[in-house]
Design an enzyme around this catalytic site. Sequence first.
Site, PDB file in Angstrom:
ATOM      1  N   TYR A 665       0.840  -1.264   0.112  1.00 13.96           N
ATOM      2  CA  TYR A 665      -0.008  -0.046   0.123  1.00 13.96           C
ATOM      3  C   TYR A 665       0.899   1.359   0.090  1.00 13.96           C
ATOM      4  CZ  TYR A 665      -3.880  -2.781   0.647  1.00 13.96           C
ATOM      5  OH  TYR A 665      -5.032  -3.736   0.618  1.00 13.96           O
ATOM      6  N   LEU A 666       2.109   1.285   0.287  1.00 15.96           N
ATOM      7  CA  LEU A 666       2.858   2.503   0.422  1.00 15.96           C
ATOM      8  C   LEU A 666       3.770   2.458  -0.588  1.00 15.96           C
ATOM      9  CD1 LEU A 666       4.110   2.240   4.055  1.00 15.96           C
ATOM     10  CD2 LEU A 666       2.232   3.582   3.244  1.00 15.96           C
TER      11      LEU A 666
END
Length: 706
Positions: A665-666
């Site tokens: 997600y990052l």
Amino acid sequence: MAPTVCLSDGDDEDGPISFKRTASVKSEQEDDSEDEKPLAMRTTRLTSNASSTSRNSIKRRPGDSNTGTSSPLKKAKHSAIEREPKAADAHDNKIPLAPRLTSVKPSKTKPPAKNATKNKKKSPSSFTKDSQKGVEMKAKKTVRNSRLSKAMKVRQGSGSGKKWSTLEHNGVMFPPPYMPHGVKMLYNGQPVDLTPEQEEVATMFAVMRDTEYASKETFINNFFTDWRKILGKTHIIKKFELCDFTTIYEWHLREKENKKQMTTEEKKALRDEKGKREEKYLWAIVDGVKEKVGNFRVEPPGLFRGRGEHPKMGRLKRRIRPNDITINIGKGTPVPVCPIPGESWKEVKHDNTVTWLAFWNDPINQKDFKYVFLAASSSLKGQSDKEKYEKARKLKDHIDNIRVNYTKDFRSKDQVKKQIAVATYLVDKLALRAGNEKDEDEADTVGCCTLKVENVTCLPPNKLQFDFLGKDSIRYLNTVEVELPVYEAVKEFCAGKNKGDNVFAEIDTIKLNAHLKELMPGLTAKVFRTYNASVTLDAMLNKETEDGTLLQKISIYKRANKEVAIICNHQRAVSKSHDSQMAKLNEKIDELKVQRDGLKAELEKAKKGKRPGDDKDGSRKKKLTPEMLENKISGIEAKIEGMVITKNNTEESKTVALGTSKINYLDPRITVAWCKTHEIPINKIFSKTILEKFGWAMDVGPGFRF
């Protein structure tokens, strides 16, 4: 030879060594988009229920969403964070609501509270061209040293069209056949004869004696039901309570002990033999480039565990055969030879619009599929990752209009519009997954669109308390202050309904995502999670990083990473070694404090001109100058400070899974740019595996902002 036994579909920390590698690769590839699916599956469905949720790192059918892995059920507290406003930072108003929660319902296992106050960011230390060059060279060196360095360059995106021109690989590696051990279990106190197939399943259960599953009623009932089918109606074994698996369990312990007693040479010989068997499956040739294959091993048979209180736990995962597997290979390329004599592949395809190499139906959930992809470090996967994060970055340009749009519809008289508006608000501000309908035999997990009335409590004047099992049966327990129109709308949606009724009765995931695509091409609920995770990390790192030691800066990164994990509800069970790890840290800190205090006493003597004391063995200590003693004291105090930081970070993140958000997600460019700006070696933040996965991000400049 010991039998092949697969114990787990769960957390790979608890699984057998042979399965850990496969599981880790699958988790890194969990966010592949729909264009990775077989062409036929993008136009047809196996059942009328097209929206089942994925579990256990399994790729899902088109229309499904939110694949991936999470840690076992552990209730984590969502910390409230107060930040000083900073007019100069245009990113602040983009941060989701989750980090600014006003009230949180604590759960049974309560992680230590996070510091509520943060220091205002000072000007970052200057980053000279020389130092920048040094950090960039370190990052590039890490990439160059990888065996996969030539696969790091990301190919040009091709959307949902052609992914490759030529594709060669050697198929999949099957687990070895079961080797019977001949140890008889007892039934009603008497030894029982079992066929190899019957013995294999009995052994699967016997070796789980020390796990919590062996005492769970659902697990036992499902195991015994499936085992009875193999035993047959005429077999003497009829009741589980009369079964005694102790003899097989004791054999298992002896086998484990024998492996521990093996010499280094014997262990090396086994590793070398294993490496030779795997070598041919490790690589694929894509458009003439050698790329590493990720999860090429077919899972061995075993007992399904699942997550939380899964209704299918204990079911037998049958052995996968070649006729279960579909192969994808380039046209005109030799089809991989089936490694099991007398058997053949289910089907051979030549679909260059997808990147999977093989797939088969999951033996437990037939509507799900398991895929073999290239490794996370491959160029095709890198292309997919970059496109994913670029799509999330584009949301930054649309987010204000989207929020204006759904805020306007909070009071709409059209119930569909109103429910879509409130659902979009919750997906945006709380990073909730969209949620899909479940079959009766699936785990009762929910997302935003499938929230039940019993999952939401309205607390006047404008707070909502959420309590439900999310993806992988991980509990989401959170109380948050929302806008008054949202509170009133949810209260209205729940009015007059039973506890098991849907809050959002007029919409589903398909309608929600269709609406989101009208607001921005390609926008889905999952894009919101990626956006909110990345924008939160970017804002926290750039606001809170101050001048300080390397450990202090790394600690800031871990706090930001933890905040994102909390937003995304990424939890894990407390490690079995956590207490001993903390005890060792405390012991080391105490030892260093004793050394420091002793040196301080010596310093006082040195300043007064007195001779130093004696060592423990009675010999006279070497005479040191006050300056030398002060340097030693400073060095020890720096070590103590570092260990205290490590201890606090370990304790604070013991129930939070930091890796899931970092991998999925990052945006990795945020981390790389931050490391370059603050002169932090990238390998202090990213492991070797993640560095290989995100090789495409290593050349980003220090000025990058999400």
